[in-house]
Design a protein around this motif. Sequence first.
Motif: not given
Lengths: 124, 206
Positions: A15-25, A94-106
């Motif tokens: 919700k509220g995210v326009n592009v959401g790309y690319p995700l930070t790894i 990438v076996v373990h870690g996280e992806l981060v939404c560039p706009e919302s920080g989710r």
Amino acid sequence: MKLLTHNMLTSKCVKGVNVGYPLTINASDVRVADVDFNPDFISRLIPKIDWPVLYNAAESLGHVEDLPKETPVNYENNEEFLKKAHRALLEVEVVHGELVCPESGRKFPINNGIPNMLLNEDEV
Amino acid sequence: MSLQTPLYNLNDFPDVYEPSEDTHLFIDALEKDMKHIINSKPTLACEIGCGSGVLIAALAKILKSTCCYFCTDINPKACIATTRTAKMNKVPLECTRMDLTTNLKCKFDIILFNPPYVLTEELEIFGCGLNRAFAGGLRGRSVTDRLLNNLNDILSDNGVCYLLLLKENNIGEIGEKMGEKGFKIKLVIQRKIPGEHLFVYKFSKA
Ligand SMILES: C[S@@+](CC[C@H](N)C(=O)[O-])C[C@H]1O[C@@H](n2cnc3c(N)ncnc32)[C@H](O)[C@@H]1O
């Protein structure tokens, strides 16, 4: 998660995210696997790839090696380049870690190579 | 060309859909259409609702390193089971937990979906467990319709979507609706099993 998959993933549906790309790894465990090389397939795949996003992702994981910043002309016949592309797209995982939404920080966790992009109902 | 059911082991996964009659019919559909599939040279494939992962693994065993294989499921156990199936069959499957293909921005050349098609109360579509493998809502189409409404955006111009349907899903109406949107719909295979008449259709942009 291969960098090929990262190249396709977005968090646009949040919700509220326009592009959401690319995700930070943010990776805590990265492995390099051996995958069969098929030059014809890699040539067909490259036009579908956002190359700068692939380059930056490989760089952020410390696996950029001698990957070029741009795709060379006539890459279809450039086996050396296709092998580098193959490695970055299909062999670095990438076996373990996280992806981060560039706009919302989710944050979206990656466990055992599987990103969890599923949102709670109140996030869509 | 004969397509064998890929190896799988769901002993540790009681919440994951065990390959059943519908799964086997789907594999037979892929076998029947294999020449078309190979000739169309797909680059990006995706299975939605991969469960044990045997359908996408069957496709990967045929197309090998000529294609890449994405798959999705909302059930986290299904995602883990699929990566195990990938290892057992030595095929590279890229599994991500998500709703349908919501978080993938590419257009696919081939989409496989054996959806939750059983007619149930809408309320039975909740959580992320085994019930989600079956519960299809009032006409068994709540999940399927969400995919079909969006198919134009996620299928490449020459792409094909293989979809399993049940007679009670009202296939005539689906055909009409998708025809109006400019899709070509073709029956690949059908089978009557006790209590169910199952079909696999393929949808392409005409
Ligand atoms: C009938 S099972 C098919 C499993 C496997 N593909 C097979 O053929 O044996 C349906 C699968 O779809 C998954 N599913 C249901 N709704 C979904 C959704 N909205 N997005 C992704 N997967 C979903 C279920 O968790 C289940 O694994």
